[in-house]
Design an enzyme around this catalytic site. Structure first.
Site, PDB file in Angstrom:
ATOM      1  N   THR A   1      41.086  43.651  35.676  1.00  0.00           N
ATOM      2  CA  THR A   1      42.252  43.235  36.458  1.00  0.00           C
ATOM      3  C   THR A   1      41.779  42.765  37.826  1.00  0.00           C
ATOM      4  OG1 THR A   1      43.793  44.711  35.328  1.00  0.00           O
ATOM      5  CG2 THR A   1      44.415  43.979  37.519  1.00  0.00           C
TER       6      THR A   1
ATOM      7  N   PHE B   1      42.741  41.867  41.689  1.00  0.00           N
ATOM      8  CA  PHE B   1      43.688  42.236  42.738  1.00  0.00           C
ATOM      9  C   PHE B   1      43.470  41.323  43.937  1.00  0.00           C
ATOM     10  CE2 PHE B   1      42.846  45.914  40.174  1.00  0.00           C
ATOM     11  CZ  PHE B   1      44.050  46.585  40.066  1.00  0.00           C
TER      12      PHE B   1
END
Length: 376
Positions: A272, A274
Site C-alpha cells: 500500500t 501512502f
C-alpha cells in the site's frame, strides 16, 4: 570516528567467554562514541532551528531529509546493509527534529493500523501522533492545522486506488509533500487461538477485498463486516469471541489477540502506498532531489480525442507518466477528473514546459504536489 574504531576482531584460542567479554567492552566504547556524536548532531540541529526561526523556515523538509539519507547510503562502506541505513537515519533525524518542534501527524487510526506504521516509518517515532477515525478526519485535522501533517493511503497494489483519498485531495487545501509504501501482511486475529466459532471477520473494506480468496476457501459463510480500519476490527475482536480481525501483528499485541493465521492476503507482494499531506499555505516548495514525482488532477471538455491530447505534451517534452487514474467529476454530465503522476519536478525545464502545455488545454488543472519518491 572511523579512525577511532577498534581493529577488526578475529577469534583466537582463548575461552569463548573471555573473547565475548573483550568484544562487549569494545562495543561499549563505540556506543559511548556514538552517543557523543549523536548529541553533537542534536546541538547542531538545535542551532539550525534557531536560524530557521529568523525567516520562518519549516522544521520538516522532506526533500532535505531525502538528500541526507541518499548521501549517507551512498557513502556507507558496510557491513551494514544499505536498506538498513534509511530507518536508522530517519530515527536520528526525527529525534533531532523534535528538539526544534514536535510534529503533530494525523493518520487513520486507531493505534495498530498500517497507516500508523507508515507514519512511523516516514517520520520516525519522535512525533505527536494523532489517530483519526476516518480518512475524512485526517484531512479535516490537517486542513484546520490542528495537525502539521496527515498520512493517508492512496493506492494498493492489489485493489487499486483509495477513491476517498483522491476525492479529498481534489477538494482540500492540502498538498502532497511525500510518500511511503508498506508491505501489507494481513493476519487473522482473535481472542481464541483457533478458528472455531468465528461468526464475523471485521476489517477495512480494502483488507476484506485483498483476502477474499482465502476467506472464501477457509471461512465460507462467515460474515465479512466492513469497518473504518483494520485496527478497529482488532479492537472489536478483543471484545467479542465470535469476531476475528484482519490486521497486523502490531494490532494483535495492542489488543491482546492471538495470530491464528499469518499472511492471509491473496497476493504475497501486497503493498500500500501512502501520501503525506500538509496545508499548502504552510508548505515551502521542495527542491528537486533527482528522484521526484509531480502529482496532478486535471479535467478536459468531453470531446473526441480530449484524453489523447492530454498525453501529447508529455511525449513532446519527454516527461514520463507513472500513473493515470480517472474519477467521475460528479457533474452529472459523464465528465471525469484524471489523476496523473509524472516523473520529475517543476523546476526541470521539460517538466515545466509540459505542465504549461497541459494547463492551457484543461478546464481543471491542479498540482496536488511535487515530492521525493519513496526509494528508501
Amino acid at each position: 570516528m572511523a579512525d577511532q574504531a577498534p581493529d577488526h576482531f578475529k577469534p583466537d584460542g582463548r575461552p569463548v567467554d573471555e573473547q565475548l567479554a573483550d568484544l562487549r567492552v569494545r562495543i561499549d566504547v563505540v556506543d559511548q562514541q556514538l552517543l557523543k556524536l549523536l548529541n553533537e548532531r542534536a546541538k547542531l540541529a538545535q542551532a539550525v532551528g534557531e536560524v530557521k526561526k529568523i525567516d520562518g523556515s519549516p522544521v520538516f523538509r522532506p526533500d532535505r531529509e531525502a538528500q541526507v539519507i541518499d548521501r549517507v547510503k551512498n557513502r556507507n562502506p558496510g557491513p551494514i546493509l544499505a536498506n538498513s541505513i534509511a530507518p536508522i537515519w530517519r530515527e536520528i533525524m526525527s529525534a533531532c527534529r523534535s528538539l526544534e518542534a514536535r510534529q503533530r501527524v494525523a493518520f487513520l487510526g486507531p493505534v495498530g493500523t498500517f497507516s500508523e506504521q507508515a507514519t512511523l516509518n516516514y517520520f520516525g517515532s519522535s512525533i505527536e501522533p494523532m489517530a483519526c477515525p476516518s480518512i475524512d478526519e485526517v484531512f479535516r485535522a490537517t486542513s484546520a492545522r490542528s495537525a502539521d501533517f496527515g498520512v493517508v493511503p492512496i493506492e494498493n497494489s492489489t485493489e487499486g486506488v483509495v477513491a476517498r483519498s483522491l476525492d479529498l485531495l481534489l477538494q482540500s487545501p492540502l498538498t502532497i509533500v511525500g510518500e511511503t509504501s508498506l508491505l501489507v501482511t494481513h493476519n487473522l486475529l482473535r481472542k481464541e487461538p483457533n478458528r472455531d466459532g468465528i461468526k464475523v471477520v471485521a476489517a477495512h473494506p480494502q483488507a476484506l477485498a485483498q483476502c477474499q480468496g482465502w476467506l472464501s476457501q477457509n471461512l465460507p459463510g462467515v460474515e465479512r463486516r466492513a469497518v473504518s480500519s483494520n485496527a478497529e476490527g482488532a479492537r472489536m475482536a478483543g471484545e467479542d469471541d465470535g469476531i476475528a480481525a484482519l490486521a497486523s501483528e502490531r494490532a494483535a499485541s495492542q489488543y491482546g489477540l492471538h495470530v491464528v493465521q499469518r499472511a492471509v492476503q491473496d497476493e504475497a507482494h501486497n503493498r500500500t502506498r501512502f501520501v503525506v499531506v500538509t496545508h499548502a499555505d504552510a508548505h515551502t516548495p521542495a527542491a528537486p532531489t533527482g528522484h521526484d514525482c509531480t502529482s496532478l488532477a486535471v479535467s478536459v471538455d468531453n470531446r473526441p480525442g480530449a484524453v489523447h491530447d492530454l498525453l501529447v505534451p508529455l511525449k513532446q517534452y519527454g516527461v514520463s507518466m507513472t500513473r493515470f487514474e480517472s474519477r467521475p467529476a460528479r457533474s452529472g454530465q459523464w465528465e471525469y477528473v484524471f489523476f496523473i503522476d509524472l516523473a520529475g519536478h517543476p523546476a526541470q525545464d521539460n517538466v515545466a514546459a509540459a505542465l504549461d502545455a497541459l494547463r492551457a488545454q484543461c478546464s481543471l488543472f491542479k498540482v496536488l504536489g511535487s515530492f521525493p519518491l519513496d526509494v528508501h
